[in-house]
Design a protein around this motif. Structure first.
Motif, PDB file in Angstrom:
ATOM      1  N   ALA A  51      -0.091 -13.944  -1.672  1.00  0.00           N
ATOM      2  CA  ALA A  51       1.258 -13.599  -2.125  1.00  0.00           C
ATOM      3  C   ALA A  51       1.328 -12.120  -2.497  1.00  0.00           C
ATOM      4  O   ALA A  51       2.332 -11.458  -2.238  1.00  0.00           O
ATOM      5  CB  ALA A  51       1.650 -14.470  -3.318  1.00  0.00           C
ATOM      6  N   ILE A  52       0.243 -11.591  -3.081  1.00  0.00           N
ATOM      7  CA  ILE A  52       0.248 -10.172  -3.452  1.00  0.00           C
ATOM      8  C   ILE A  52       0.229  -9.301  -2.190  1.00  0.00           C
ATOM      9  O   ILE A  52       0.897  -8.269  -2.127  1.00  0.00           O
ATOM     10  CB  ILE A  52      -0.951  -9.841  -4.364  1.00  0.00           C
ATOM     11  N   ALA A 104       1.598 -10.183   0.554  1.00  0.00           N
ATOM     12  CA  ALA A 104       2.982 -10.269   1.041  1.00  0.00           C
ATOM     13  C   ALA A 104       3.876  -9.313   0.257  1.00  0.00           C
ATOM     14  O   ALA A 104       4.710  -8.613   0.828  1.00  0.00           O
ATOM     15  CB  ALA A 104       3.494 -11.699   0.921  1.00  0.00           C
ATOM     16  N   LEU A 105       3.661  -9.273  -1.067  1.00  0.00           N
ATOM     17  CA  LEU A 105       4.448  -8.366  -1.915  1.00  0.00           C
ATOM     18  C   LEU A 105       4.295  -6.925  -1.425  1.00  0.00           C
ATOM     19  O   LEU A 105       5.260  -6.177  -1.320  1.00  0.00           O
ATOM     20  CB  LEU A 105       3.980  -8.488  -3.370  1.00  0.00           C
ATOM     21  N   ARG A 131       3.761  -5.904   1.482  1.00  0.00           N
ATOM     22  CA  ARG A 131       4.497  -5.696   2.722  1.00  0.00           C
ATOM     23  C   ARG A 131       5.977  -5.440   2.469  1.00  0.00           C
ATOM     24  O   ARG A 131       6.650  -4.812   3.273  1.00  0.00           O
ATOM     25  CB  ARG A 131       4.368  -6.930   3.627  1.00  0.00           C
ATOM     26  N   PHE A 132       6.486  -5.991   1.373  1.00  0.00           N
ATOM     27  CA  PHE A 132       7.934  -5.963   1.168  1.00  0.00           C
ATOM     28  C   PHE A 132       8.388  -4.898   0.176  1.00  0.00           C
ATOM     29  O   PHE A 132       9.538  -4.899  -0.233  1.00  0.00           O
ATOM     30  CB  PHE A 132       8.440  -7.338   0.732  1.00  0.00           C
ATOM     31  N   VAL A 133       7.474  -4.057  -0.264  1.00  0.00           N
ATOM     32  CA  VAL A 133       7.857  -2.961  -1.154  1.00  0.00           C
ATOM     33  C   VAL A 133       7.634  -1.660  -0.392  1.00  0.00           C
ATOM     34  O   VAL A 133       6.524  -1.371   0.027  1.00  0.00           O
ATOM     35  CB  VAL A 133       7.025  -2.985  -2.453  1.00  0.00           C
ATOM     36  N   ASP A 134       8.707  -0.903  -0.223  1.00  0.00           N
ATOM     37  CA  ASP A 134       8.602   0.296   0.616  1.00  0.00           C
ATOM     38  C   ASP A 134       8.106   1.509  -0.146  1.00  0.00           C
ATOM     39  O   ASP A 134       7.477   2.386   0.428  1.00  0.00           O
ATOM     40  CB  ASP A 134       9.972   0.598   1.234  1.00  0.00           C
ATOM     41  N   ARG A 165       5.586   2.326  -6.433  1.00  0.00           N
ATOM     42  CA  ARG A 165       5.843   0.991  -6.977  1.00  0.00           C
ATOM     43  C   ARG A 165       4.872  -0.028  -6.412  1.00  0.00           C
ATOM     44  O   ARG A 165       4.374  -0.893  -7.126  1.00  0.00           O
ATOM     45  CB  ARG A 165       7.268   0.552  -6.617  1.00  0.00           C
ATOM     46  N   TRP A 223       2.736  -2.337  -8.793  1.00  0.00           N
ATOM     47  CA  TRP A 223       3.039  -3.774  -8.815  1.00  0.00           C
ATOM     48  C   TRP A 223       1.881  -4.617  -8.313  1.00  0.00           C
ATOM     49  O   TRP A 223       1.570  -5.666  -8.886  1.00  0.00           O
ATOM     50  CB  TRP A 223       4.284  -4.061  -7.967  1.00  0.00           C
ATOM     51  N   ALA A 241      -0.057  -7.420 -10.436  1.00  0.00           N
ATOM     52  CA  ALA A 241      -0.116  -8.806  -9.950  1.00  0.00           C
ATOM     53  C   ALA A 241      -1.563  -9.245  -9.733  1.00  0.00           C
ATOM     54  O   ALA A 241      -1.917 -10.395 -10.022  1.00  0.00           O
ATOM     55  CB  ALA A 241       0.692  -8.937  -8.654  1.00  0.00           C
TER      56      ALA A 241
END
Lengths: 240, 221
Positions: free
Chosen positions: A136-137, A139-140, A142-145, A149, A153, A157
């Motif tokens: 999940a981390i 994945a996180l 991948r989704f923070v540009d 951050r 993050w 996590a």
């Protein structure tokens, strides 16, 4: 005049990761060959037991990789530095891959031995929970540009997920008190030691090499992302 | 007024003004509770046996909506950036929101209990114990959930990310809350309620402290 210090990470160069991967693969081949063809057959489980020579080293190194990821997260959060963020990404990815392999090997062994693919044993369940938590981390990430951050993050996590591991382990142990006895070096006969040791170092070198290489890839990506609209050399500017 | 109290007041006021949302989340939880029975079949005894698990799964699913919503409103017109400019530590904002989410989750959970009792014939006379487990379980979902909601509200694919991050983390909450609730409903001849409650309380303690400590790093830029 702006500061000339480039904040972007400079990926290390050199062939050490490739050497580590080569050495790891060679050791793995040697240890597995020994385990498959030379080591004596286990008296109860027969040939099925031979999966131990890759399974146990995978387990040790998966835990090692994720522990290293935790250390990277701590350093990245406390001291900063893109190098540690890149290492965090690399260690988590390699650790999750090893943990997934661990679950697959465990299932392959459990079906002929226990008669089921899966058992709600604390170690198995904790490994599965860890796979999902760290995946999940990833994945996180991948989704923070924004790279700043993303670094903060994912480090936060990773620390929380790592702190959660012992609680998960204890809660599952209480929940399923009928867990099986696991094999440890003390329960393994001397005849089985060498292939196990060789493979443990094989996976260790392979893992270290992969983490180092993956960290380079992460650093190259970071360089791209952090790349400021660099001022062109004076001559080129004049030409435009 | 301390910053934490002010933050709690603000978040509770926000929840009160959008109370239709809380109601919708509760209805979502209740419908999930209804759906679980279709997975088991109309076997009354089996349903009663699993009632506690259904209750907590319904609350867990509802919690992702509550938590995501709590930061969604802050992202509108960059309200959260305004909050961070206030002379209050981000930690106060975190605890304010986490406590408000905790209260809302406890409320939703308390609302779901009668549904569980009616649908699954899973009543208990130890109401105080049940209330305690609800409070502790909701606290365990709210502490890491609020932190992750703060991250995912600002990320892409936020609807997917929050449960993805939260679910593996709260496995101990789910296990201990389900076990404790089950023991209250089905009886506790071995006296196992205490250790499970203790485990839940330990999880709460660790995560309320750790997440508060780390929240600064999540919101700073």
């Amino acid at each position: 005049m702006e500061s000339a210090v480039d904040p972007r990470p400079t990926p290390a160069e050199g062939s050490i990761p490739y050497l580590l991967i080569g050495l790891g693969l060679a050791l793995l081949l040697w240890g597995s060959g020994w385990g498959l063809f030379v080591a004596p057959q286990e008296s109860y489980m027969g040939d099925v037991q031979r999966i131990m020579y890759v399974h146990v080293p995978t387990a040790w190194n998966a835990m090692l990789a994720l522990t290293f990821a935790f250390a990277c997260a701590m350093v990245s959060l406390l001291r900063g530095g893109w190098k540690w963020d890149a290492r965090l990404e690399a260690a988590m990815e390699v650790g999750v891959t090893l943990a997934v392999l661990l679950c697959i090997q465990g299932s392959l062994w459990a079906k002929p031995t226990w008669g089921v693919w899966w058992d709600w044993d604390p170690r198995l369940t904790t490994t599965a929970v860890m796979v999902f938590a760290f995946a999940a981390i990833l994945a996180l990430r991948r989704f923070v540009d924004d790279p700043v951050r993303r670094a903060a993050w994912s480090a936060v996590a990773a620390i929380i997920a790592f702190a959660d591991v012992p609680i998960v382990y204890f809660s599952v142990r209480w929940w399923n008190s009928l867990h099986q006895l696991q094999s440890s070096p003390e329960t393994v006969s001397r005849a089985f030691h060498w292939p196990l040791r060789i493979n443990a170092f094989g996976v260790l070198f392979l893992m270290s090499g992969l983490i180092a290489l993956r960290a380079r890839v992460a650093e190259l990506r970071l360089r791209d992302e952090l790349g400021p609209p660099l001022p062109l050399p004076a001559a080129a500017q004049g030409g435009l | 007024m301390s910053p934490v109290v002010a933050a709690i007041r603000k978040d509770l006021l926000l929840q009160w003004r959008t109370r239709a949302q809380v109601l919708a989340i509760f209805v979502f939880g209740a419908s999930a509770l209804l759906l679980f029975s279709f997975a088991i079949g109309p076997d009354a005894e089996a349903l009663r046996l699993h009632a506690a698990g259904f209750l907590w799964l319904a609350l867990l699913l509802s919690s992702t909506l509550t938590l995501a919503e709590s930061f969604q409103s802050e992202m509108e017109q960059r309200a959260f950036e305004g909050l961070l400019l206030l002379p209050a530590s981000p930690r106060a904002l975190y605890y304010g929101k986490a406590i408000a989410n905790w209260l809302q989750l406890t409320l939703v959970g308390a609302g779901l209990v009668p549904f569980m009792v009616v649908l699954y014939d899973a009543g208990t006379t130890r109401l105080l114990g049940l209330a305690g487990i609800l409070v502790l379980g909701a606290a365990g979902l709210s502490a890491p959930g609020t932190l992750y909601a703060a991250m995912t509200a600002q990320a892409r694919a936020r609807q997917t990310l929050l449960p993805l991050l939260l679910f593996p983390l709260v496995v101990p909450v789910l296990l201990s809350a389900v076990k404790a609730t089950s023991l209250l409903i089905l009886g506790d001849p071995m006296g196992q309620l205490r250790p499970w409650t203790l485990l839940l309380a330990c999880f709460d303690l660790i995560h309320w402290a750790l997440c508060g400590l780390l929240f600064d790093r999540v919101v700073e830029d």
